[in-house]
Enzyme design. Structure first.
Site, PDB file in Angstrom:
ATOM      1  N   PRO A  86      16.302  -6.868 -48.639  1.00 19.02           N
ATOM      2  CG  PRO A  86      14.544  -8.195 -47.853  1.00 19.02           C
ATOM      3  CD  PRO A  86      15.427  -7.054 -47.484  1.00 19.02           C
ATOM      4  CD  GLU A 113       6.511  -6.771 -42.707  1.00 21.15           C
ATOM      5  OE1 GLU A 113       6.707  -7.533 -41.738  1.00 21.15           O
ATOM      6  OE2 GLU A 113       6.313  -7.171 -43.867  1.00 21.15           O
ATOM      7  NE  ARG A 150      38.516 -13.820 -48.887  1.00 24.53           N
ATOM      8  CZ  ARG A 150      38.702 -13.978 -50.187  1.00 24.53           C
ATOM      9  NH1 ARG A 150      38.065 -13.214 -51.057  1.00 24.53           N
ATOM     10  NH2 ARG A 150      39.523 -14.899 -50.636  1.00 24.53           N
ATOM     11  CG  ASP A 164      39.053 -15.015 -54.143  1.00 19.42           C
ATOM     12  OD1 ASP A 164      39.617 -15.956 -53.598  1.00 19.42           O
ATOM     13  OD2 ASP A 164      38.902 -13.895 -53.627  1.00 19.42           O
TER      14      ASP A 164
HETATM   15  N1  ADE Z   1      17.480  -8.107 -44.752  1.00 18.67           N
HETATM   16  C1  ADE Z   1      16.666  -9.183 -44.748  1.00 18.67           C
HETATM   17  N2  ADE Z   1      16.952 -10.033 -45.733  1.00 18.67           N
HETATM   18  C2  ADE Z   1      18.012  -9.474 -46.413  1.00 18.67           C
HETATM   19  C3  ADE Z   1      18.772  -9.869 -47.530  1.00 18.67           C
HETATM   20  N3  ADE Z   1      18.520 -10.991 -48.207  1.00 18.67           N
HETATM   21  N4  ADE Z   1      19.773  -9.062 -47.931  1.00 18.67           N
HETATM   22  C4  ADE Z   1      20.023  -7.898 -47.274  1.00 18.67           C
HETATM   23  N5  ADE Z   1      19.339  -7.478 -46.224  1.00 18.67           N
HETATM   24  C5  ADE Z   1      18.338  -8.252 -45.787  1.00 18.67           C
END
Ligand code: ADE
Length: 220
Positions: A86, A113, A150, A164
């Site tokens: 994330p 984590e 794709r 697209d």
């Molecule tokens: N792992 C956990 N959440 C994620 C996200 N939003 N993007 C990529 N990997 C992740």
């Protein structure tokens, strides 16, 4: 293109690659997808892949050894190593286009984590699929594989992705199919006119209208 996905949960991928466009791309040898359980690379007697964080804190952290050894084993000079997290750069259509031109992607799915920070040193790119936290990188890996596959030449008709959403920073134009009148909901007259110049103009206007309405940030 070859895509290797490093995960602790290989079963999560099974059904997805056995359906529809991705299945056909695999059958036609346009993409090869390998799911690798990196636990198998663990040198720990109990195949452990995580440990507690230095300095304290909640949860478990993925250790360096299994992921380093796995990547070293499969990496070639043409590989691009992607870490899903994330805190990565936001994955967008232009990145999918760039990655669709690579010959070998290695995608690392995190879990728990997080990762030992040193794992970042063997990665070329860190990607996030959005501003939310999932339980692991498996769904993000599917998102990447789907959107990249794709775009590989001959996977789908090229015309299908020229318009697209997100190309030229505009969302896609609205489409309709038969019947022309569904319970009083009518298809716009211009689409039935056969005048292709007018149809192109109408579609462009609709793209701009929809983008202003739903994604004004793309216009700015
Ligand atoms: N792992 C956990 N959440 C994620 C996200 N939003 N993007 C990529 N990997 C992740």
């Amino acid at each position: 293109m070859k895509i290797d996905i490093l995960t602790l949960f290989p079963n999560m991928f099974d059904s997805f690659f056995k359906e529809s466009i991705i299945k056909r791309a695999i059958e036609n040898n346009l993409v090869e997808i390998n799911i690798i359980d990196f636990r198998e690379y663990s040198k720990d007697p109990h195949k452990k892949v995580d440990d507690t964080p230095y300095g304290g804190g909640a949860g478990m952290v993925l250790t360096c050894q299994p992921i380093f050894d796995c990547v070293n084993d499969i990496k070639t000079k043409d590989s691009k190593v992607i870490l899903l997290t994330p805190s990565g750069k936001l994955f967008k259509q232009n990145i999918a286009y760039d990655l669709s031109k690579e010959s070998h992607l290695i995608i690392i799915c995190g879990h728990y984590e997080g990762f030992d920070e040193r794992i970042r040193t063997i990665c070329d790119l860190e990607l996030s699929i959005g501003d939310y936290v999932l339980t692991g990188g498996e769904i993000p890996a599917l998102v990447l594989v789907d959107s990249i596959t794709r775009l590989i030449p001959n996977v789908i008709n090229e015309e299908s992705h020229i318009n697209d959403s997100f190309n030229n920073n505009l969302l896609d134009y609205p489409t309709y199919t038969k019947p022309a009148d569904y319970n009083g909901l009518k298809v716009p007259e211009v689409l039935l006119s056969g005048d292709h110049k007018k149809i192109d103009e109408y579609r462009k206007e609709e793209q701009i209208k929809k983008t202003k309405e739903n994604r004004p940030d793309l216009i700015n």
